[in-house]
Scaffold this motif. Sequence first.
Motif, PDB file in Angstrom:
ATOM      1  N   ALA A 172      -0.722   0.307   6.260  1.00 10.94           N
ATOM      2  CA  ALA A 172       0.022   1.567   6.229  1.00 10.94           C
ATOM      3  C   ALA A 172      -0.171   2.243   4.883  1.00 10.94           C
ATOM      4  O   ALA A 172      -0.332   1.595   3.858  1.00 10.94           O
ATOM      5  CB  ALA A 172       1.505   1.299   6.475  1.00 10.94           C
ATOM      6  N   GLY A 173      -0.188   3.572   4.883  1.00 12.51           N
ATOM      7  CA  GLY A 173      -0.320   4.326   3.641  1.00 12.51           C
ATOM      8  C   GLY A 173      -1.696   4.252   3.017  1.00 12.51           C
ATOM      9  O   GLY A 173      -1.861   4.559   1.845  1.00 12.51           O
ATOM     10  N   ASP A 188       2.325  -3.444   6.160  1.00 11.01           N
ATOM     11  CA  ASP A 188       2.477  -2.994   4.776  1.00 11.01           C
ATOM     12  C   ASP A 188       1.502  -3.675   3.828  1.00 11.01           C
ATOM     13  O   ASP A 188       1.227  -3.167   2.744  1.00 11.01           O
ATOM     14  CB  ASP A 188       3.909  -3.243   4.283  1.00 11.01           C
ATOM     15  CG  ASP A 188       4.841  -2.096   4.643  1.00 11.01           C
ATOM     16  OD1 ASP A 188       4.350  -1.077   5.163  1.00 11.01           O
ATOM     17  OD2 ASP A 188       6.050  -2.219   4.398  1.00 11.01           O
ATOM     18  N   SER A 192       0.821  -1.221   0.000  1.00 11.09           N
ATOM     19  CA  SER A 192       0.000   0.000   0.000  1.00 11.09           C
ATOM     20  C   SER A 192       0.858   1.275   0.000  1.00 11.09           C
ATOM     21  O   SER A 192       0.605   2.197  -0.784  1.00 11.09           O
ATOM     22  CB  SER A 192      -0.948   0.016   1.208  1.00 11.09           C
ATOM     23  OG  SER A 192      -1.954  -0.954   1.059  1.00 11.09           O
ATOM     24  N   PRO A 193       1.908   1.372   0.853  1.00  9.13           N
ATOM     25  CA  PRO A 193       2.708   2.601   0.853  1.00  9.13           C
ATOM     26  C   PRO A 193       3.475   2.831  -0.443  1.00  9.13           C
ATOM     27  O   PRO A 193       3.920   3.949  -0.701  1.00  9.13           O
ATOM     28  CB  PRO A 193       3.683   2.388   2.023  1.00  9.13           C
ATOM     29  CG  PRO A 193       3.059   1.357   2.882  1.00  9.13           C
ATOM     30  CD  PRO A 193       2.311   0.462   1.947  1.00  9.13           C
ATOM     31  N   GLN A 194       3.652   1.796  -1.259  1.00  4.88           N
ATOM     32  CA  GLN A 194       4.434   1.927  -2.483  1.00  4.88           C
ATOM     33  C   GLN A 194       3.600   2.353  -3.689  1.00  4.88           C
ATOM     34  O   GLN A 194       4.171   2.611  -4.754  1.00  4.88           O
ATOM     35  CB  GLN A 194       5.114   0.585  -2.799  1.00  4.88           C
ATOM     36  CG  GLN A 194       6.186   0.210  -1.806  1.00  4.88           C
ATOM     37  CD  GLN A 194       6.665  -1.217  -2.004  1.00  4.88           C
ATOM     38  OE1 GLN A 194       5.919  -2.089  -2.427  1.00  4.88           O
ATOM     39  NE2 GLN A 194       7.918  -1.469  -1.690  1.00  4.88           N
TER      40      GLN A 194
END
Length: 323
Positions: A200-201, A221, A135-137
């Motif tokens: 996250a994100g 993540d 998700s954060p990427q």
Amino acid sequence: MKKLIPLAATTALLLTACGNANYATTQIPPAPSPSAAAPPAPSAPKPCADGKDALASYPPPATLPKPDEPVTGYLKTIRDRKRLIAGVSADSLHLGARNPISGKIEGFDIDMVKAVATAIFGTWEGHLELRVISSPQRIPSLQNGSVDIVARNMTINCERWNLIAFSAEYYRSGQKTLVPLDAKETSVKQLSGKTICAPAGSTSLTNLMKENPAVKPITADTDTGCLVLFQQGKAYGISGDDTVLAGDAAQDPYAKVLPNERFSEEPYGLGINKKNVDFVKFVNGVLAQMKASGAWMTSYNTWLKPDLGELAAPPTPLYGRTQ
């Protein structure tokens, strides 16, 4: 009695790093740090600071170029490379998950990028590279050009429009909460003091803290990361999109999704770099064709209907963005 981690979730973790015969897949290193009604009409979200509706994307062309016709712009870049690179999940059951038997990544989100690749090349086979991202990427991968498109249950909102561009809405999800099967709570508002995991994100964490600031948040993540924390007893529950939680519950017989509380609207869009407006328009044309031909509904019925119920129609696209 200690709860055992179901084989499905464990297998998902192990297989994420494996390759498969039909897709070129890459594991990017971790980044720092039931309704029978149609989906809600896309008119409710408030305008962004620039006055644009958050769900307004760029209008598609009147006709899409055929795979053998010359093209320009970013579409030509993809054609010259001979493959579309898509950032996806490999552990979100029914959306984007690796099948432990076939080794293939499959799901509703994957069907979206298969359709885009097919529209570009005439077939997706041999022309679709799936890169597994967390998700954060999602946004950094688009900004640095390591992927052409992200299909990873990403919510369209004003803040993200400042960073990337979105296709028209292709699915309307909503946030719910997963808890132990024997839990007495019926609302996230009753989970004060409980440790709740959210990716996250994601917008899920923000929405969770707005709905009940007294929960103890924990992040992972990946969606499977939250599921494992739940199964290890490190999180009492998981908060996230109903699409993701339906997949989590399907993997864990000791879990349930609170049925009567949906405390957000999560319109999904395919993420694309802001510079590639021509490609956004092309993708919107592909999505429009999928909805008109029935391919979108076939994909929904295959992957999401068993857990989320029938839909009368896909989301209505909203256009009008010009810059």
